[in-house]
Design an enzyme around this catalytic site. Structure first.
Site, PDB file in Angstrom:
ATOM      1  N   GLU A 118       0.862  -1.190   0.000  1.00  9.51           N
ATOM      2  CA  GLU A 118       0.000   0.000   0.000  1.00  9.51           C
ATOM      3  C   GLU A 118       0.900   1.242   0.000  1.00  9.51           C
ATOM      4  O   GLU A 118       1.853   1.317   0.779  1.00  9.51           O
ATOM      5  CB  GLU A 118      -0.890  -0.048   1.260  1.00  9.51           C
ATOM      6  CG  GLU A 118      -1.555   1.267   1.636  1.00  9.51           C
ATOM      7  CD  GLU A 118      -2.437   1.834   0.554  1.00  9.51           C
ATOM      8  OE1 GLU A 118      -3.353   1.119   0.092  1.00  9.51           O
ATOM      9  OE2 GLU A 118      -2.187   2.996   0.158  1.00  9.51           O
ATOM     10  N   GLY A 151       3.236   0.039  -5.455  1.00  9.00           N
ATOM     11  CA  GLY A 151       3.081  -1.338  -5.919  1.00  9.00           C
ATOM     12  C   GLY A 151       3.815  -1.601  -7.220  1.00  9.00           C
ATOM     13  O   GLY A 151       4.278  -2.715  -7.467  1.00  9.00           O
ATOM     14  N   ASP A 168      -6.118  -4.129  -5.869  1.00 11.09           N
ATOM     15  CA  ASP A 168      -7.245  -3.403  -5.261  1.00 11.09           C
ATOM     16  C   ASP A 168      -6.873  -1.930  -5.211  1.00 11.09           C
ATOM     17  O   ASP A 168      -6.616  -1.349  -4.146  1.00 11.09           O
ATOM     18  CB  ASP A 168      -7.518  -3.962  -3.859  1.00 11.09           C
ATOM     19  CG  ASP A 168      -8.671  -3.234  -3.178  1.00 11.09           C
ATOM     20  OD1 ASP A 168      -8.749  -3.309  -1.922  1.00 11.09           O
ATOM     21  OD2 ASP A 168      -9.474  -2.582  -3.870  1.00 11.09           O
TER      22      ASP A 168
HETATM   23  N1  SAM Z   1     -12.267  -0.608  -3.557  1.00  2.00           N
HETATM   24  C1  SAM Z   1     -11.670   0.596  -4.084  1.00  2.00           C
HETATM   25  C2  SAM Z   1     -12.029   0.776  -5.521  1.00  2.00           C
HETATM   26  O1  SAM Z   1     -12.665  -0.119  -6.085  1.00  2.00           O
HETATM   27  O2  SAM Z   1     -11.703   1.838  -6.075  1.00  2.00           O
HETATM   28  C3  SAM Z   1     -10.176   0.594  -3.841  1.00  2.00           C
HETATM   29  C4  SAM Z   1      -9.896   0.686  -2.398  1.00  2.00           C
HETATM   30  S1  SAM Z   1      -8.308   0.850  -1.784  1.00  2.00           S
HETATM   31  C5  SAM Z   1      -8.622   2.133  -0.658  1.00  2.00           C
HETATM   32  C6  SAM Z   1      -7.316   1.610  -3.044  1.00  2.00           C
HETATM   33  C7  SAM Z   1      -5.904   1.768  -2.502  1.00  2.00           C
HETATM   34  O3  SAM Z   1      -4.933   1.830  -3.545  1.00  2.00           O
HETATM   35  C8  SAM Z   1      -5.666   3.052  -1.671  1.00  2.00           C
HETATM   36  O4  SAM Z   1      -5.403   2.703  -0.343  1.00  2.00           O
HETATM   37  C9  SAM Z   1      -4.471   3.726  -2.332  1.00  2.00           C
HETATM   38  O5  SAM Z   1      -3.621   4.372  -1.413  1.00  2.00           O
HETATM   39  C10 SAM Z   1      -3.816   2.541  -2.999  1.00  2.00           C
HETATM   40  N2  SAM Z   1      -2.887   2.866  -4.095  1.00  2.00           N
HETATM   41  C11 SAM Z   1      -3.084   3.746  -5.110  1.00  2.00           C
HETATM   42  N3  SAM Z   1      -2.001   3.767  -5.924  1.00  2.00           N
HETATM   43  C12 SAM Z   1      -1.106   2.852  -5.407  1.00  2.00           C
HETATM   44  C13 SAM Z   1       0.184   2.402  -5.809  1.00  2.00           C
HETATM   45  N4  SAM Z   1       0.789   2.896  -6.900  1.00  2.00           N
HETATM   46  N5  SAM Z   1       0.795   1.452  -5.052  1.00  2.00           N
HETATM   47  C14 SAM Z   1       0.188   0.948  -3.942  1.00  2.00           C
HETATM   48  N6  SAM Z   1      -1.044   1.332  -3.504  1.00  2.00           N
HETATM   49  C15 SAM Z   1      -1.679   2.281  -4.248  1.00  2.00           C
END
Ligand code: SAM
Length: 302
Positions: A118, A151, A168
């Site tokens: 994350e 990620g 996700d």
């Molecule tokens: N269920 C949601 C949806 O369908 O849009 C997604 C939920 S989850 C909160 C999305 C997560 O992706 C966030 O916590 C965000 O910080 C993370 N995120 C975004 N870009 C990222 C990256 N490049 N590497 C890791 N995490 C990332």
């Protein structure tokens, strides 16, 4: 972007949070109580009491989850690949900072390790505080490993291997953009164990057809089987949500309802949306979504 608007009403101030993810459409949620509203490391995080929607989380003005219907998305993105595969032990979650996927994955005793990569520690911290009902104790599970990192970089460099990779992520804007690239998907394929599967959050095709077509185009150049399956999540406005599916084992998505049903019964897990019958039906695509998938495959159906 979200905007906490306080429309003037008779003697009462209300806060509404407006999402503008899709062009020509705005959706707004009335906030009964703001639980968190500030910029964290990479994004603007808002968590509020949305009344009938339960608690709502937004990142950079886009709805991430509501506690009224998050079970739908988290159950389908977890149980469909795990019960199709039948022997998932090592899981990688990219994103997923709210812990909802981890909470569902840990219902399976056969899973021995889940690594969650994350980018924003703040999403994890404030989800732990304000949304414990989403992660269902996952952050304290001994099988849980948290890596705070982009990620994209993790999959490029890790020497670990996984049976299941769950992307996700947020939508392809801001930090999430790199998680929709061919290079990212190729590195996911590199770290996938034989017979493994990658599943992705791939938006609502009615509004985000181009994103789904692009993922299928990349997947079909990387995997033997590239398609999507569907879930109806009320607060992801616009009809069915597409969940990307990439694997070198085409047989995975045609595992019989009976086999999936036996695995589900043996797992003895509680669900509120997922059923073995729905698992099977989720791969039956409406014509307009099937056409997007076929186009992404360069015209090949199947
Ligand atoms: N269920 C949601 C949806 O369908 O849009 C997604 C939920 S989850 C909160 C999305 C997560 O992706 C966030 O916590 C965000 O910080 C993370 N995120 C975004 N870009 C990222 C990256 N490049 N590497 C890791 N995490 C990332």
């Amino acid at each position: 972007m979200s905007s906490a608007e306080k429309p003037a009403t008779a003697g009462q101030t209300e806060t509404w949070y407006t999402e503008t993810l899709h062009h020509d459409l705005r959706t707004a949620y009335r906030s009964r109580k703001v639980l968190f509203d500030a910029r964290i490391d990479h994004q603007h995080l808002v968590i509020f009491d949305g009344g009938r929607f339960g608690k709502v989380m937004m990142l950079d003005g886009v709805t991430q989850l509501t506690t009224s219907d998050e079970f739908i998305y988290h159950e389908m993105l977890s149980h469909v690949p795990i019960l199709a595969h039948g022997a998932v032990q090592d899981v990688l979650v990219i994103g997923g900072g709210d812990g909802g996927i981890a909470g569902e994955v840990f219902k399976h005793e056969g899973v021995r390790r889940l690594t969650m990569v994350e980018i924003d520690q703040g999403v994890v911290d404030f989800s732990k505080t304000h949304l414990p009902e989403v992660s269902r104790g996952a952050f304290d599970d001994p099988r849980f490993e948290l890596v705070i990192r982009d990620g994209r970089d993790f999959v490029a460099e890790t020497d670990q291997r996984y049976d299941l990779i769950v992307v996700d992520s947020t939508d392809p804007i801001g930090p999430g953009e790199v998680l929709f690239t061919e290079g990212f998907y190729r590195d996911c394929r590199r770290i996938l164990k034989p017979g493994g599967v990658v599943v992705t959050q791939n938006g609502v095709p009615f509004f985000q057809a181009a994103e789904l077509e692009q993922t299928i185009r990349f997947f079909s150049s990387i995997f033997a089987d590239a398609t999507c399956f569907l879930a109806a999540v009320p607060t992801y406005v616009g009809g069915f949500m597409a969940l990307g599916w990439g694997t070198d084992n085409p047989g995975l998505r045609s595992v019989s309802v009976e086999t999936v049903g036996k695995r589900f019964a043996d797992a003895q897990i509680e669900t509120r949306y997922y059923t073995p019958e729905l698992h099977h039906a989720a791969f039956a695509l409406p014509r307009f979504i099937a056409d997007i998938v076929t186009k992404g495959r360069g015209g090949r159906g199947g």
